[in-house]
Write an enzyme that holds these catalytic residues in place. Structure first.
Site, mmCIF file in Angstrom:
data_model
loop_
_atom_site.group_PDB
_atom_site.id
_atom_site.type_symbol
_atom_site.label_atom_id
_atom_site.label_comp_id
_atom_site.label_asym_id
_atom_site.label_seq_id
_atom_site.Cartn_x
_atom_site.Cartn_y
_atom_site.Cartn_z
ATOM 1 N N VAL A 5 54.476 -52.162 -85.841
ATOM 2 C CA VAL A 5 53.583 -51.003 -85.685
ATOM 3 C C VAL A 5 53.467 -50.285 -87.033
ATOM 4 O O VAL A 5 54.188 -50.610 -87.975
ATOM 5 C CB VAL A 5 54.086 -50.053 -84.569
ATOM 6 C CG1 VAL A 5 54.128 -50.780 -83.226
ATOM 7 C CG2 VAL A 5 55.446 -49.449 -84.897
ATOM 8 N N GLU A 7 53.668 -47.913 -90.339
ATOM 9 C CA GLU A 7 54.849 -47.447 -91.070
ATOM 10 C C GLU A 7 55.014 -45.931 -90.985
ATOM 11 O O GLU A 7 54.899 -45.213 -91.993
ATOM 12 C CB GLU A 7 54.720 -47.860 -92.547
ATOM 13 C CG GLU A 7 54.919 -49.334 -92.794
ATOM 14 C CD GLU A 7 56.377 -49.748 -92.712
ATOM 15 O OE1 GLU A 7 57.120 -49.575 -93.686
ATOM 16 O OE2 GLU A 7 56.775 -50.234 -91.644
ATOM 17 N N LYS A 12 57.733 -45.638 -84.994
ATOM 18 C CA LYS A 12 58.780 -46.661 -84.886
ATOM 19 C C LYS A 12 59.833 -46.240 -83.862
ATOM 20 O O LYS A 12 60.234 -47.026 -82.999
ATOM 21 C CB LYS A 12 59.460 -46.890 -86.240
ATOM 22 C CG LYS A 12 58.538 -47.383 -87.342
ATOM 23 C CD LYS A 12 58.348 -48.867 -87.326
ATOM 24 C CE LYS A 12 57.673 -49.362 -88.590
ATOM 25 N NZ LYS A 12 57.272 -50.751 -88.498
ATOM 26 N N SER A 34 58.576 -52.264 -94.168
ATOM 27 C CA SER A 34 58.714 -52.616 -95.583
ATOM 28 C C SER A 34 59.488 -51.551 -96.350
ATOM 29 O O SER A 34 59.781 -51.746 -97.524
ATOM 30 C CB SER A 34 57.325 -52.795 -96.208
ATOM 31 O OG SER A 34 56.571 -51.614 -96.070
ATOM 32 N N HIS A 55 61.756 -58.096 -92.332
ATOM 33 C CA HIS A 55 60.524 -57.832 -93.079
ATOM 34 C C HIS A 55 59.873 -59.115 -93.582
ATOM 35 O O HIS A 55 60.338 -59.725 -94.525
ATOM 36 C CB HIS A 55 60.824 -56.889 -94.257
ATOM 37 C CG HIS A 55 59.629 -56.548 -95.068
ATOM 38 N ND1 HIS A 55 59.703 -56.326 -96.420
ATOM 39 C CD2 HIS A 55 58.323 -56.406 -94.731
ATOM 40 C CE1 HIS A 55 58.483 -56.062 -96.874
ATOM 41 N NE2 HIS A 55 57.634 -56.103 -95.874
ATOM 42 N N GLU A 67 63.141 -60.413 -95.553
ATOM 43 C CA GLU A 67 64.278 -59.534 -95.831
ATOM 44 C C GLU A 67 64.939 -59.185 -94.499
ATOM 45 O O GLU A 67 64.269 -58.730 -93.570
ATOM 46 C CB GLU A 67 63.821 -58.237 -96.503
ATOM 47 C CG GLU A 67 63.384 -58.426 -97.929
ATOM 48 C CD GLU A 67 62.854 -57.144 -98.555
ATOM 49 O OE1 GLU A 67 63.252 -56.846 -99.690
ATOM 50 O OE2 GLU A 67 62.040 -56.450 -97.915
ATOM 51 N N ASN A 105 60.228 -54.857 -102.459
ATOM 52 C CA ASN A 105 59.303 -53.784 -102.811
ATOM 53 C C ASN A 105 59.762 -53.000 -104.043
ATOM 54 O O ASN A 105 58.933 -52.474 -104.776
ATOM 55 C CB ASN A 105 59.046 -52.846 -101.638
ATOM 56 C CG ASN A 105 57.903 -53.342 -100.784
ATOM 57 O OD1 ASN A 105 56.912 -53.846 -101.297
ATOM 58 N ND2 ASN A 105 58.037 -53.235 -99.480
#
Length: 197
Positions: A5, A7, A12, A34, A55, A67, A105
């Site tokens: 969903v 960010e 969340k 992320s 991720h 990740e 990132n």
């Protein structure tokens, strides 16, 4: 279960609270976030030990890296299961601590920040930058086009989060902010740095 969903922590946590109520107690609840805190997502559940970050990278059908992010309460058993699942679906998992930007990132946005900064300060042509990056094979596509595909709102959120966390070594592109404020979020809305059909 892996959620994907938007960010925003409030969204969340609401999703994780719902999933906690409707899934068996042994189920692992994972987030495709992320940049957001796995620990905070876990707080919305009765099983923070079974909450983990998972991720994927864009496009998920091609990129092999995942990740696997450990929250403060994530158990070793959960991390091991998530890592094993990633391997079963032919992905390459890397374990990450819960720090802003995780691993990829922080690396990607560190480099892209310098491109954003140079473009803005020197008035460089966005399409030309993307063309040079792609033709040099430094990346499969230029950073502005990639941002359009990922969603300017998502990329802006990550960029702002990294800037807040690490300071001026992470740059936030002002045109990206303007585009997001205007509702131009990239491919998903038809317009961002580029026009999309």
């Amino acid at each position: 279960m892996v959620e994907a969903v938007p960010e925003r922590m409030q969204i969340k946590q609401a999703v994780f609270a719902e999933l906690d109520a409707v899934t068996p107690g042994h189920a692992i609840l994972a987030s495709n976030t992320s940049s957001l805190s796995i620990t905070e997502m876990g707080e919305a559940t009765s099983r923070p030990d079974k909450v983990v970050g998972f991720h994927y990278f864009y496009p998920a059908s091609i990129m092999r890296l995942i990740e696997v992010i450990e929250g403060d309460e994530t158990s070793e058993e959960t991390v091991t299961a998530a890592t094993g699942f990633a391997q079963q679906i032919r992905k390459q998992p890397i374990r990450c601590a819960e720090v802003p930007g995780f691993v990829v990132n922080r690396i990607l946005n560190s480099a892209v920040s310098e491109i954003w900064r140079a473009q803005e300060e020197e008035g460089l042509d966005i399409e030309e930058i993307d063309k040079v990056v792609q033709e040099s094979k430094a990346a499969p596509m230029g950073p502005f086009y990639l941002t359009d595909l990922l969603g300017l709102d998502t990329v802006l959120h990550v960029a702002e989060h990294l800037h807040e966390s690490y300071g001026d070594r992470f740059f936030v592109h002002s045109q990206m902010k303007e585009l997001v404020e205007a509702g131009n979020l990239g491919q998903k809305t038809g317009k961002g740095f580029y026009e999309h059909g």
